[in-house]
Design a protein around this motif. Structure first.
Motif, short mmCIF file in Angstrom:
data_model
loop_
_atom_site.label_atom_id
_atom_site.label_comp_id
_atom_site.label_asym_id
_atom_site.label_seq_id
_atom_site.Cartn_x
_atom_site.Cartn_y
_atom_site.Cartn_z
N MET A 131 0.83 -1.21 0.00
CA MET A 131 0.00 0.00 0.00
C MET A 131 0.86 1.25 0.00
O MET A 131 0.60 2.21 -0.75
N LEU A 132 1.90 1.26 0.83
CA LEU A 132 2.77 2.42 0.93
C LEU A 132 3.61 2.58 -0.33
O LEU A 132 3.73 3.67 -0.89
N ARG A 133 4.20 1.49 -0.77
CA ARG A 133 5.13 1.53 -1.90
C ARG A 133 4.44 2.02 -3.18
O ARG A 133 5.01 2.77 -3.97
N THR A 134 3.19 1.58 -3.39
CA THR A 134 2.46 1.97 -4.61
C THR A 134 1.48 3.11 -4.37
O THR A 134 0.86 3.59 -5.30
N SER A 135 1.34 3.52 -3.11
CA SER A 135 0.38 4.56 -2.71
C SER A 135 -1.04 4.18 -3.11
O SER A 135 -1.75 4.94 -3.77
N ASP A 136 -1.46 3.01 -2.69
CA ASP A 136 -2.76 2.44 -3.07
C ASP A 136 -3.87 3.02 -2.18
O ASP A 136 -4.00 2.66 -1.01
N ASN A 137 -4.66 3.90 -2.77
CA ASN A 137 -5.76 4.53 -2.02
C ASN A 137 -6.81 3.52 -1.59
O ASN A 137 -7.37 3.60 -0.49
N PHE A 138 -7.10 2.56 -2.46
CA PHE A 138 -8.13 1.56 -2.17
C PHE A 138 -7.78 0.76 -0.92
O PHE A 138 -8.62 0.58 -0.01
N THR A 139 -6.56 0.26 -0.84
CA THR A 139 -6.16 -0.52 0.33
C THR A 139 -6.27 0.30 1.60
O THR A 139 -6.73 -0.20 2.64
N ALA A 140 -5.87 1.56 1.55
CA ALA A 140 -5.95 2.40 2.74
C ALA A 140 -7.39 2.52 3.25
O ALA A 140 -7.65 2.41 4.45
N GLU A 141 -8.32 2.72 2.32
CA GLU A 141 -9.71 2.87 2.73
C GLU A 141 -10.30 1.55 3.23
O GLU A 141 -11.13 1.52 4.15
N GLU A 142 -9.90 0.44 2.65
CA GLU A 142 -10.36 -0.86 3.11
C GLU A 142 -9.84 -1.17 4.51
O GLU A 142 -10.54 -1.76 5.35
N LEU A 143 -8.61 -0.76 4.80
CA LEU A 143 -8.07 -0.98 6.15
C LEU A 143 -8.86 -0.18 7.18
O LEU A 143 -9.10 -0.66 8.30
N VAL A 144 -9.27 1.01 6.82
CA VAL A 144 -10.08 1.81 7.75
C VAL A 144 -11.36 1.06 8.10
O VAL A 144 -11.75 0.95 9.27
#
Length: 480
Positions: free
Chosen positions: A321-334
């Motif tokens: 998520m960090l390396r590619t700056s994946d917005n989707f993963t960040a929101e799913e983790l929330v």
């Protein structure tokens, strides 16, 4: 007594001699700003005689007649002006000069013995995707680095002679669940070359491996774990969220993007139905017959698990998520944090859990405002101090996903095309962040002393931000 004519001639001659003597005095320029009066030699006196009653003159001798001259007044030479060599700027002055074009900014760089640079570190600023460091730290703290998302294929009862009435595909919020086609698409992009994808095809193969060859009433998606809000109201149209994040939900494949879209476009339909249809197609490839997905519904509480597939460990997912700056993963983790610890799979519940976890970890939250997980919203705020504190957790085993997620110039990730071929290439590891008029960078730098740094820039044009970032990094390289 002389005749009158002769007396008058003699008087005129005397007057001429007096005038000549007076005219011999003059002024000589002795250089800029000074004139020195001097006496000049007068011509030799002339004798007079008369011939046939007319005055005549005799030429003076060729040899000069010595005369006394007045002493010449001269100025002493001016002392040479001292050569002024500009004082070299101090390290702090060079940093301040590099950061000067962006008043709305902050910079914090820490070395082994303490802060090397500390400018505006408690100023609330938009951090863009650098905010994902806060989300990643909270997720690793709450769930643990070994946590895995588990996607299930369940039925109301065990198969009978290879047949089940219906299979529910139960979503668990796995943000990297993917079809083979999407995995192939990602492999062609340098930025996404190392994602820990969960293969949906493998789940289909496991259903077939469980002896199922017919699903009479097909596959029904169950995405009840999270809210069915597919996007967030805090994202304005100007941010083009449909191009920056896929449709959200507990059961989503291929990052929530419309199947086969180039460039990627958010799935305009129900992403859980898209996932069920993709699963049905993959089942067919493994000789499992099933009609097209039909509707939605929650799985029976006493369901039989036909097959399951686990994601990669959370540490790997956070790093990707960090390396590619994946917005989707960040929101799913929330949403996962909200579902597991906050009483509901919603953003509000998840963000409250994130704040609780960050407080527990000692991250200072004064000036921190989170309205999403990705940092896409213009309303998000963080501070250099908060981000730096979260980044420092990377030294602990639980949070190694933070360190592993820092992009490297020339390698898969957001720095794949940046700083390549520069002195920074082998020394920089960083999380990038960028939205309109915001640029951020946080990571580590192998300078004279190893540094951990955070740089946030707001209200800035992209070209200016890039120049300031490079100048700041170049100065930090000289830290010792």
């Amino acid at each position: 007594m002389s005749p009158p004519r002769l007396r008058r001639a003699a008087a005129v001659l005397c007057a001429v001699q007096v005038l000549v003597g007076v005219a011999a005095l003059g002024f000589v320029d002795d250089g800029p700003g000074a004139t020195t009066r001097v006496a000049t030699a007068a011509p030799a006196p002339v004798s007079t005689a008369t011939t046939a009653g007319a005055p005549t003159t005799t030429a003076p001798s060729e040899a000069p007649t010595p005369v006394a001259t007045a002493a010449r007044t001269t100025r002493p030479p001016a002392p040479p002006r001292p050569t002024t060599t500009a004082r070299p700027l101090t390290f702090a002055e060079r940093i301040a000069r590099a950061l000067a074009p962006v008043p709305a900014s902050c910079l914090l760089a820490d070395g082994p013995t303490g802060a090397v640079v500390s400018l505006g570190v408690d100023r609330p600023l938009a951090a863009a995707s650098v905010q994902k460091l806060l989300v990643g730290a909270a997720a690793l703290s709450a769930l643990g680095p070994d946590f895995r998302f588990r996607t299930l294929a369940v039925s109301a009862a065990p198969p009978v002679n290879g047949t089940v009435d219906r299979v529910w595909l139960v979503g668990a919020g796995d943000p990297v669940l993917a079809t083979p086609a999407f995995a192939g698409q990602l492999s062609t992009r340098p930025r996404y070359g190392s994602l820990p994808l969960t293969p949906l095809d493998e789940l289909a193969a496991r259903v077939a491996g469980a002896g199922v060859h017919t699903i009479t009433n097909g596959v029904t998606p169950d995405d009840s774990r999270y809210s069915r809000e597919r996007t967030l109201s805090v994202w304005t149209k100007a941010q083009e969220p449909e191009k920056n994040v896929g449709a959200l939900g507990a059961l989503v494949v291929d990052g929530g993007w419309k199947p086969g879209s180039k460039p990627w476009v958010t799935d305009p339909g129900d992403p859980s139905v898209t996932a069920a249809n993709a699963f049905t197609h993959l089942l067919s490839a493994h000789d499992v017959g099933a009609p097209a997905a039909n509707g939605q519904g929650g799985a029976p509480t006493t369901a039989f698990t036909v097959a399951a597939i686990d994601s990669a460990p959370l540490a790997n997912i956070v790093a990707a998520m960090l390396r590619t700056s994946d917005n989707f993963t960040a929101e799913e983790l929330v949403r996962e944090l909200g579902a597991r610890f906050g009483g509901a799979g919603t953003h509000d519940a998840g963000l409250a859990v994130i704040r609780d976890q960050l407080t527990k970890l000692g991250v200072p939250l004064d000036g921190v405002t989170l309205v999403d997980g990705s940092g896409m919203s213009f309303s998000d705020r963080a501070t250099c101090r908060a981000v730096a504190t979260a980044l420092a957790l990377a030294d602990q085993a639980t949070f190694h996903g933070l360190a592993d997620g820092l992009a490297v110039p020339g390698a898969p990730g957001t720095l794949s095309k940046r700083y390549v071929g520069t002195p920074l290439a082998a020394r920089l590891r960083a999380k990038t962040g960028s939205i309109t008029h915001v640029q951020a960078l946080a990571g580590t730098l192998a300078a004279g002393v190893p540094l951990r740094f955070v740089l946030l820039q707001n209200a800035v044009a992209s070209a200016t931000a890039a120049s300031v970032e490079r100048n700041v990094l170049d100065v930090l390289l000289t830290a010792s």
